[in-house]
Design an enzyme around this catalytic site. Structure first.
Site, PDB file in Angstrom:
ATOM      1  N   LYS A 125       3.573  -1.631  -8.325  1.00 26.33           N
ATOM      2  CA  LYS A 125       4.641  -1.714  -7.327  1.00 26.33           C
ATOM      3  C   LYS A 125       5.463  -2.982  -7.599  1.00 26.33           C
ATOM      4  CE  LYS A 125       2.558   1.206  -3.782  1.00 26.33           C
ATOM      5  NZ  LYS A 125       1.503   1.827  -4.614  1.00 26.33           N
ATOM      6  N   SER A 172       1.824   1.555   4.703  1.00 26.42           N
ATOM      7  CA  SER A 172       3.039   1.852   3.950  1.00 26.42           C
ATOM      8  C   SER A 172       3.999   2.808   4.636  1.00 26.42           C
ATOM      9  CB  SER A 172       2.672   2.411   2.570  1.00 26.42           C
ATOM     10  OG  SER A 172       1.943   3.621   2.692  1.00 26.42           O
ATOM     11  N   HIS A 174       1.002  -3.047  -0.828  1.00 24.93           N
ATOM     12  CA  HIS A 174       2.355  -3.254  -0.312  1.00 24.93           C
ATOM     13  C   HIS A 174       2.552  -4.674   0.211  1.00 24.93           C
ATOM     14  CE1 HIS A 174       3.890   0.874  -0.697  1.00 24.93           C
ATOM     15  NE2 HIS A 174       2.645   1.232  -0.474  1.00 24.93           N
TER      16      HIS A 174
END
Length: 420
Positions: free
Chosen positions: A266, A207, A235
């Site tokens: 996320k 990340s 991610h």
């Protein structure tokens, strides 16, 4: 003097004495922490929290200003954090199922919607089963300790996320780190190991740098040395790869990763929650042995509702993942052409490398005066001398918004002599 009065006096003296001791200990703690905080501020690495006064979106308002600013630092990759359809469905489940369960899953904390969400996540990833956690940090904390013994070994990329590192610390397996994405180092360690179970642990996407694990080659090594592969896809899930199935889709090894951990917090609506998905025996075992699962309250219905609606959207269309990929290419190409160094690969995490910590902080501040919200990252979050502005692209960003951010970067970059 009566016994009752004597007891009362003794109690008062004891309480006062205890308070004095407590005050002294607290003052000592305050002094120690104040010194450390002063050092953090002096180093320019103190992290202040900006207060947002709107919903999470590409355009937000912050405390102290009514002006909208463009947000380029959220993990809101698909732009779904304030999607009206998702919010409406979440509200519906809140009314139908209540605010929460007041229980862990195995006592009285499992509703039909929890099982539905676990099934949809498994379907999305093409896996047998899924177990939900309060966060992916909890999923990582609950995995390694549960399944690995002193007879086993875990091989972890040196730049793995803190939650993977902490999760591995909790287990009793032999712990080995290999150099970042260095397959020769990983192979050497695998070859030398005589462990019962060998587990390779890596982030799918790292990340801070936006670079990608060489997953296909890791899978090859795992097959060669009879090892398992674990990937944290926080991610990547929902937006990376052709249809948003993550790093294994991006690297053409769909279905070959043994264990996937990821997050609902996320791209998948931005609310909360994490999960492990994989073989049914593993998931059943984690329900019996994984401490964060056994001793944490179940996900609240409104959060489950967000996950359910997002999964429905992703299972029916890959339009949003394709849009974020297109936006990413637009930003990376224009910034590189302007003379900036953009780290990582073709991922929505676009680190603009600056090197100096104070420069990164100043750069971010000047971007904000131009209505662009980005954050400077420096040591200890990233290595010393590798400070950067981490830009994160969303499917919800318009081309005009991306171009405006690029123009602001160029203007600030020239004024601070980062580019010519």
């Amino acid at each position: 003097m009566s016994a009752l009065v004597l007891i009362s006096i003794y109690t008062i003296i004891s309480i006062a004495s205890g308070r004095q001791y407590s005050v002294a200990a607290q003052n000592q703690l305050r002094d120690i922490l104040s010194t450390q905080l002063a050092g953090i501020k002096e180093a320019g690495t103190f992290k202040a929290e900006r207060i947002i006064t709107s919903s999470q979106s590409t355009q937000i308002t912050v405390q102290g200003s009514d002006k909208k600013i463009l947000n380029f630092c959220a993990n809101n990759y698909l732009g779904l954090a304030n999607n009206p359809e998702i919010v409406s469905y979440s509200q519906k489940l809140l009314e139908q199922y209540g605010a929460g369960l007041s229980s862990v899953r195995f006592i009285c904390g499992t509703q039909d919607i929890h099982k539905q969400l676990e099934a949809k996540i498994a379907q999305f990833h093409g896996r047998e089963d899924t177990i939900l956690y309060a966060s992916c940090f909890d999923a990582n904390a609950g995995l390694f300790e549960a399944i690995l013994t002193p007879e086993d070994a875990v091989f972890s990329d040196e730049l793995n996320h803190a939650s993977i590192i902490d999760g591995i610390r909790l287990c009793k397996a032999k712990k080995q780190r290999y150099k970042h994405r260095d397959l020769a180092d990983l192979e050497q360690q695998l070859r030398a190991s005589d462990a019962r179970l060998k587990l390779i642990a890596t982030d799918g996407v790292f990340s801070m740098d936006g670079n990608i694990a060489p997953l296909a080659r890791i899978v090859e090594l795992a097959k060669k040395y009879n090892a398992l592969v674990f990937v944290d896809e926080c991610h990547a899930t929902g937006f990376f790869g052709a249809t948003g199935r993550g790093t294994e889709e991006y690297d053409n090894v769909m279905g070959e990763v043994d264990i996937i951990n990821s997050t609902l917090g996320k791209a998948l609506g931005g609310a909360s929650g994490g999960y492990t998905t994989g073989p049914s025996e593993l998931i059943t075992f984690l329900r019996q042995k994984s401490r964060p699962y056994l001793f944490s309250n179940t996900l609240p219905p409104a959060v489950v509702g967000v996950g359910l609606k997002v999964m429905d959207m992703l299972l029916s269309s890959s339009e949003l993942s394709q849009r974020v990929q297109s936006n990413t290419q637009r930003f990376r190409q224009a910034m590189t052409k302007a003379g900036f160094t953009i780290a990582g690969e073709n991922h929505p995490i676009c680190p603009v490398m600056l090197g100096d910590a104070r420069l990164a902080s100043t750069f971010a501040d000047q971007m904000l005066t131009r209505g662009i919200y980005v954050i400077g990252f420096s040591y200890p979050v990233v290595p010393q001398g590798k400070a950067r502005i981490r830009v994160q692209i969303s499917a919800a960003h318009t081309e005009a918004e991306i171009d405006r951010a690029i123009a602001a970067f160029i203007e600030v970059g020239r004024s601070l002599k980062v580019i010519q």
